[in-house]
Design an enzyme around this catalytic site. Structure first.
Site, mmCIF file in Angstrom:
data_model
loop_
_atom_site.group_PDB
_atom_site.id
_atom_site.type_symbol
_atom_site.label_atom_id
_atom_site.label_comp_id
_atom_site.label_asym_id
_atom_site.label_seq_id
_atom_site.Cartn_x
_atom_site.Cartn_y
_atom_site.Cartn_z
ATOM 1 N N ASP A 1 0.829 -1.211 0.000
ATOM 2 C CA ASP A 1 0.000 0.000 0.000
ATOM 3 C C ASP A 1 0.862 1.260 0.000
ATOM 4 O OD1 ASP A 1 -2.348 1.431 0.055
ATOM 5 O OD2 ASP A 1 -3.153 0.422 1.816
ATOM 6 N N ASP B 1 -10.417 1.919 -3.900
ATOM 7 C CA ASP B 1 -10.943 1.738 -2.546
ATOM 8 C C ASP B 1 -12.460 1.790 -2.534
ATOM 9 O OD1 ASP B 1 -8.781 1.221 -1.043
ATOM 10 O OD2 ASP B 1 -8.541 3.231 -0.209
HETATM 11 C C1 DGJ Z 1 -5.874 1.785 1.759
HETATM 12 C C2 DGJ Z 1 -6.211 0.548 0.983
HETATM 13 O O1 DGJ Z 1 -6.601 0.864 -0.301
HETATM 14 C C3 DGJ Z 1 -7.273 -0.240 1.744
HETATM 15 O O2 DGJ Z 1 -7.696 -1.347 0.994
HETATM 16 C C4 DGJ Z 1 -6.687 -0.664 3.058
HETATM 17 O O3 DGJ Z 1 -5.643 -1.567 2.841
HETATM 18 C C5 DGJ Z 1 -6.223 0.544 3.842
HETATM 19 N N1 DGJ Z 1 -5.369 1.386 3.058
HETATM 20 C C6 DGJ Z 1 -5.492 0.128 5.093
HETATM 21 O O4 DGJ Z 1 -4.931 1.175 5.755
#
Ligand code: DGJ
Length: 722
Positions: free
Chosen positions: A474, A544
């Site tokens: 991430d 997301d």
């Molecule tokens: C952003 C990601 O896109 C989410 O899926 C998740 O992993 C969160 N971060 C966790 O902090």
């Protein structure tokens, strides 16, 4: 294949169905003669000879009527009578910014080699044309490299600059690719949006002036994919022409279209020149990232097929490019940071009973991380939360017959962390200024070798500490306060690019040390869904936003360039956590089955009915997964209210359809398929009908008359005769 014509002054990059023709003028300037559907011929110079000269423009080299500004220049310089935007800008030791590169020689070889430190599109049958240019006053060499992937109808372009002088040289702008068109009757095509709304398709008619698409965020970004195309007006899926550029890069980029006063168009893409410069010392060279150039003469679908085939065969990590991806369950939207061993084990137990193949433990498993305020950088497991070591936890997942995956965000450090206490100088910051904080975290300065080594070492330790099959990588903030406490003053503007080079180095090391680990790229969702990351990571978290209806536009746009096998698509809870929309499990399943199916809801809270539906979905997906992940993807409809798409693999087909808002008083409609064989017979498994390809394409499948919004249908079809 590369044909050399006209006394070795014309280079025809000849592909299956596409031609790209470059030419050296007697003055040594390079021009673009042609890019489009394949042409045959020996002499294409009339294309530029036919240009009517405008007398008010300056002549070049004192030659009457030699008007550089009206030439379709291939890689235009600053400092000559062409007054349009140059593709590069150099500053020399004496303060001069005038460059004059003239053609010297060419070199052809195969296959293409990996670009040093940069992700590269590679194929054993690729052929490279290098055009060598030289500026004799400044003693600088430029190599324009065009690689031909003939079977893929694709070319990649990159540029190298070598400083042969004994003086330092400053690069202020250096694009990766540039093409000039003797026309302006085009639209621009981009993939734009924002966090949670990534990759929406946008068409705009171009006009005199400059259109600029760029990212200054330190990542290619949610707001814009590093992609720019020119298309004919009102381009359709199967009609019209497209000229597309997709930069193989994950950092700040710029892409521009300039229509000049003579209705000619110049398109280019490369590292963003905003707040960028690079010092090139004696005998040093600078290599740009490369750009993929794809043309289609049959609309968007043909462009898509070409990108998909090229990326699946020549860009993705080979080990994963044609291998079926596991169906995963991720605990993020189920628990966020609030979990403990009992909760996770119950989640895992339920997930495994329903057929899930990979459990992904998301954010919150390390340090003191119970919220987003702490512990990034401290990559040691929180045994209190997990109830055991990471090794033992992974074993418990394995005992349930599933693979084990883990979330990390290695490019960041929390203000509250041991790492920040120990190395406050490792962050991107400017002396005497408190850097901005985002999500309570700072960005590590990946231009530093010690930081790169720390990340490699800590990820090595982590991956060796337990049986880990998958990593979700991430990156959750933009890079502000651009400054490195480590780089000298004169190199501060190199930081953004050095950051990305540092990231690529880390990913190179880790993917080579752990070749069996499936890496999924994520940057707050699709913030870095680009060909650069795809070279290392064969899967991307598309957005997301997990709402099935929002995903229709996001996935449609993403599908323009990137194959289904790289798209992470999850079924999440209803009401949806991002937009509060309620949709059926069926609709969420059909939409998530456009790519790599996963689940991101609380498996411990499912009703028996929901469990049965999910179990059935998983069983069904396992039967069609090869069609989706290895097959060809085609968009059938993407109008505001209805979306349909199909995957074809060998003799099997999956069709997905969603209507957003239903209307009263309509009669049932049909969905016409494409890309079938007219005379072949097809068995529609879902409705138990036999139809010919011509019937399915011209009469179509029967659509239900739904009584609820956000309604979806899916069909499985098998070809029965040739
Ligand atoms: C952003 C990601 O896109 C989410 O899926 C998740 O992993 C969160 N971060 C966790 O902090």
């Amino acid at each position: 294949m590369i044909d050399i014509l006209e006394n070795e002054h014309t280079f025809h990059l000849s592909m299956q169905q596409t031609s790209m023709i470059l030419h050296v003028l007697p003055s040594g300037h390079l021009v673009c003669l042609y890019w489009g559907k394949k042409v045959y011929g020996q002499d294409f110079q009339y294309i530029i000879q036919d240009i009517k000269r405008a007398s008010y423009l300056s002549d070049t080299d004192g030659i009457l009527d030699f008007k550089l500004e009206q030439m379709p220049l291939s890689y235009p310089a600053y400092g000559n009578p062409d007054m349009r935007t140059p593709s590069f800008m150099l500053q020399y030791y004496d303060g001069s910014r005038v460059s004059d590169f003239r053609y010297q020689s060419y070199h052809i070889y195969h296959p293409k080699k990996k670009l040093d430190g940069l992700p590269t599109v590679l194929h054993p049958d690729s052929e490279v044309l290098e055009l060598h240019l030289y500026d004799h006053v400044q003693q600088v060499e430029m190599i324009l490299s065009y690689t031909v992937f003939a079977d893929y109808d694709a070319v990649t372009q990159s540029v190298e600059l070598i400083n042969h002088s004994c003086k330092v040289l400053q690069i202020d702008k250096i694009m990766s690719a540039c093409w000039s068109f003797l026309d302006s009757r085009y639209e621009s095509l981009t993939l734009t949006g924002a966090w949670g709304r990534e990759c929406h398709i946008q068409h705009n008619q171009i006009q005199q002036g400059t259109f600029l698409l760029d990212s200054k965020r330190g990542a290619s970004g949610h707001g814009q994919n590093p992609f720019l195309a020119l298309s004919s007006l009102n381009i359709q899926e199967n009609e019209g022409e497209v000229f597309a550029m997709n930069l193989v890069y994950s950092g700040n980029f710029e892409a521009s279209i300039e229509v000049d006063m003579h209705q000619n168009t110049r398109m280019m893409i490369g590292i963003n020149s905003f707040d960028f410069s690079w010092q090139l010392d004696q005998n040093e060279s600078f290599m740009t990232p490369e750009t993929v150039l794809i043309h289609s003469s049959h609309g968007l679908d043909e462009m898509t097929q070409r990108f998909h085939h090229l990326y699946q065969d020549c860009l993705l990590p080979p080990r994963f490019a044609h291998t079926l991806k596991p169906i995963l369950a991720n605990n993020w939207e189920a628990t966020y940071f609030h979990f403990h061993q009992k909760k996770l084990l119950s989640f895992i137990e339920n997930a495994s009973q329903l057929g899930i193949e990979l459990f992904v433990l998301d954010d919150g498993w390390f340090g003191q991380r119970d919220n987003d305020q702490t512990s990034l950088g401290d990559w040691t497991v929180n045994e209190k939360k997990l109830g055991c070591s990471l090794h033992d936890f992974a074993q418990q997942v394995k005992q349930k017959g599933m693979k084990f995956g883990l979330w990390v965000e290695p490019e960041m450090v929390s203000l509250q962390s041991n790492l920040y206490q120990q190395h406050p100088d490792w962050i991107i910051a400017v002396n005497n200024r408190q850097p901005q904080i985002a999500r309570h975290q700072y960005v590590l300065d990946l231009s530093r070798e010690d930081v790169q080594n720390f990340i490699i070492q800590s990820m090595n330790n982590l991956l060796q500490s337990a049986s880990i099959d998958y990593i979700k990588w991430d990156m959750n903030r933009n890079i502000t306060d651009l400054g490195s406490l480590h780089l000298p003053i004169t190199r501060q503007k190199e930081l953004n690019h050095r950051y990305i080079l540092g990231l690529y180095h880390i990913l190179d090391e880790l993917t080579q040390t752990f070749p069996h680990v499936l890496f999924e790229g994520c940057a707050g969702g699709g913030g870095r869904f680009d060909p650069g990351m795809l070279y290392y990571m064969s899967q991307m978290w598309t957005s997301d936003d997990t709402d099935a209806i929002e995903r229709l536009d996001i996935q449609t746009g993403t599908s323009l360039l990137y194959p289904s096998i790289v798209m992470g698509c999850h079924v999440s809870a209803s009401p949806n956590h991002q937009v509060g929309r309620k949709t059926s499990l069926l609709t969420r399943g059909v939409v998530a089955m456009q790519g790599n199916l996963g689940y991101e809801l609380d498996f411990t809270k499912l009703t028996d009915d929901e469990k049965r539906t999910i179990q059935q979905q998983i069983t069904d997906y396992k039967k069609i997964r090869d069609i989706i992940q290895l097959g060809e993807f085609h968009r059938l409809l993407h109008q505001p209210n209805e979306y349909a798409w199909m995957h074809i693999y060998k003799d099997r087909i999956v069709v997905g359809y969603v209507i957003k808002l239903v209307k009263a008083n309509t009669v049932p409609k049909r969905l016409k398929l494409k890309y079938l064989k007219a005379k072949s017979l097809y068995y529609v498994v879902t409705t138990n009908d036999i139809r010919s390809g011509s019937e399915l394409m011209n009469i179509g499948l029967d659509l239900d008359r739904p009584k609820e919004d956000f309604y979806a249908q899916q069909w499985i079809i098998e070809k029965r005769s040739h």
